[in-house]
Design an enzyme around this catalytic site. Sequence first.
Site, PDB file in Angstrom:
ATOM      1  CG  ASP A   1      22.383  14.340 -18.205  1.00 52.95           C
ATOM      2  OD1 ASP A   1      23.171  13.838 -17.385  1.00 52.95           O
ATOM      3  OD2 ASP A   1      22.016  13.755 -19.243  1.00 52.95           O
TER       4      ASP A   1
ATOM      5  NE  ARG B   1      28.557   9.652 -18.927  1.00 59.13           N
ATOM      6  CZ  ARG B   1      28.551   8.456 -18.330  1.00 59.13           C
ATOM      7  NH1 ARG B   1      29.293   7.457 -18.797  1.00 59.13           N
ATOM      8  NH2 ARG B   1      27.831   8.250 -17.240  1.00 59.13           N
TER       9      ARG B   1
ATOM     10  CG  HIS C   1      20.558  12.973 -24.174  1.00 52.49           C
ATOM     11  ND1 HIS C   1      19.924  13.793 -23.257  1.00 52.49           N
ATOM     12  CD2 HIS C   1      21.548  12.356 -23.482  1.00 52.49           C
ATOM     13  CE1 HIS C   1      20.500  13.667 -22.075  1.00 52.49           C
ATOM     14  NE2 HIS C   1      21.488  12.806 -22.176  1.00 52.49           N
TER      15      HIS C   1
ATOM     16  CG  HIS D   1      28.038   6.910 -24.473  1.00 50.86           C
ATOM     17  ND1 HIS D   1      28.267   8.232 -24.792  1.00 50.86           N
ATOM     18  CD2 HIS D   1      28.950   6.600 -23.523  1.00 50.86           C
ATOM     19  CE1 HIS D   1      29.265   8.701 -24.071  1.00 50.86           C
ATOM     20  NE2 HIS D   1      29.702   7.722 -23.292  1.00 50.86           N
TER      21      HIS D   1
ATOM     22  CG  HIS E   1      22.975   3.709 -18.161  1.00 48.56           C
ATOM     23  ND1 HIS E   1      22.005   3.434 -19.111  1.00 48.56           N
ATOM     24  CD2 HIS E   1      23.510   4.891 -18.536  1.00 48.56           C
ATOM     25  CE1 HIS E   1      21.974   4.409 -20.010  1.00 48.56           C
ATOM     26  NE2 HIS E   1      22.873   5.302 -19.682  1.00 48.56           N
TER      27      HIS E   1
ATOM     28  CG  HIS F   1      17.872  10.116 -22.551  1.00 54.82           C
ATOM     29  ND1 HIS F   1      18.277   8.842 -22.824  1.00 54.82           N
ATOM     30  CD2 HIS F   1      18.921  10.691 -21.902  1.00 54.82           C
ATOM     31  CE1 HIS F   1      19.504   8.639 -22.365  1.00 54.82           C
ATOM     32  NE2 HIS F   1      19.898   9.755 -21.787  1.00 54.82           N
TER      33      HIS F   1
ATOM     34  CE1 TYR G   1      32.311   5.906 -19.719  1.00 59.88           C
ATOM     35  CE2 TYR G   1      32.213   5.726 -22.114  1.00 59.88           C
ATOM     36  CZ  TYR G   1      31.863   6.371 -20.943  1.00 59.88           C
ATOM     37  OH  TYR G   1      31.058   7.484 -20.993  1.00 59.88           O
TER      38      TYR G   1
ATOM     39  CD  GLU H   1      25.638  14.302 -19.536  1.00 62.10           C
ATOM     40  OE1 GLU H   1      24.584  14.175 -20.179  1.00 62.10           O
ATOM     41  OE2 GLU H   1      25.918  13.624 -18.534  1.00 62.10           O
TER      42      GLU H   1
ATOM     43  CD  GLU I   1      25.752  12.131 -22.398  1.00 58.62           C
ATOM     44  OE1 GLU I   1      26.042  11.258 -21.561  1.00 58.62           O
ATOM     45  OE2 GLU I   1      24.597  12.580 -22.560  1.00 58.62           O
TER      46      GLU I   1
ATOM     47  CG  ASP J   1      -0.236  -0.095   2.524  1.00 55.86           C
ATOM     48  OD1 ASP J   1       0.980  -0.339   2.510  1.00 55.86           O
ATOM     49  OD2 ASP J   1      -0.899   0.078   3.570  1.00 55.86           O
TER      50      ASP J   1
ATOM     51  CG  ASP K   1      25.535  10.856 -15.952  1.00 54.78           C
ATOM     52  OD1 ASP K   1      24.728  11.787 -15.780  1.00 54.78           O
ATOM     53  OD2 ASP K   1      25.665  10.264 -17.045  1.00 54.78           O
TER      54      ASP K   1
END
Length: 437
Positions: A270, A404, A353, A349, A242, A360, A387, A406, A383, A37, A259
């Site tokens: 972002d 990375r 975006h 990647h 991710h 996104h 890796y 970004e 970005e 609930d 990130d």
Amino acid sequence: MIKNTEFVTRRARLLAQMDNNSVAIIPAAVELTRSRDTEFPFRQDSDFFYLSGFNEPDAVLVLNKDAAGNGTTTLFCRNKDKLAEVWHGRRLGHEQAKTQLQIDDTYPLSELDHQLAILVNGHKVLYYGQGTYASFDDKVWQLLSTLRGAPKKGYRAPEIIKDVRLLIHEMRLFKSADEIAVMRLAGKISAEAHIRAMQFAKPGATEYQLEAELHHHYAMNGARHPAYGTIVGSGINATILHYTENSDELKAGDLVLIDSGCELEGYAADITRTFPVNGKFSEPQKAIYNLVLEAQHAAFAEVKPGGTLQQANQAAMRVLTQGLINLGILAGELEELLEAQACKAFYMHGLGHWLGLDVHDVGEYKLDEADRPFAPGMVLTIEPGLYFDEDAAVPEQYKGIGVRIEDDLLITESGFENLTESVPKTIAEIEALMSNK
């Protein structure tokens, strides 16, 4: 803050694009059960919020355009209910919604089935976004079946169904001055949070503690939720694109990749930054980091009216590929390696975006099969990254490094505005910040 007049204007703009003798139905999001609930924190459907500014579940917005081109708006929302409001919070109610939201007609949800049949009946075109909410799809298909099955009662179902999202998403791609102001503030809050996390980081701290630093700063500045699942990946975890477990301990000598961005008034920021846990980059870490930063700068040069995301990505990939050749990670001729997209083994990647009400965000990336040129009012991320996991075919000193970088860019008349530039990004800036905790 987005003023109500802007939501009114958006509805008018959508009506202006709709065919005469048509009707559009846009449902709100529903509450989702977390367990038993308890529910997940409610997040409004982005298209519905874009047109209404209304943040309650289960509502339905209907835009109606007659054969002469005159438009009206109708909202269905939850009834006022004293007992329900004692337990779960206040409801606006349909009577207040009419005045506060400046909607032509409003009804309680209890009248939805009856009134929706009246609103849809006789129109030639129905604008609706199928597939988002299965239960509401069923309601719409049942309504159309009812209208088709009773012509003797004067019922006539729409002959044509069009995807309303195509119109709404094109509108959402171009941000207004008020939207830009909100996104600029979201970028600022998120940038401050990243700085705070950099200053907190140290060997022995945990990834989830950095996550907590970020989320605390968001909430304390009016952004109660992150815009997406925060990524805090240290060491080898930074090579997982991710990664969201955020459970490991930070170790001296490792990099940590964060990130994360806040959501403010529905709009996302972002940002990604990568920095050393102990405040000092090693020489292999410097080499990879500076290569990614150079690639980002090369992409930035293509972000201007008339440029395209593909052109920016090609510029970034050229820098990455040449840099990987220089480091002995790739072997061969530059042009041949570019043709083979050889750097994609370590840069899996896309470059970026659209950004807005969704992290996104919506909007077409191609027009008539050609790459869409940038235009003022668009907001996007840039970005690039590299890796190298423990199994990567690279020299040993680069294994376990993930980087990375970004930022969020607003396309302007002359180029771009970096909404997140206040987060340190050069090695010298990062090391100076982390040495001054």
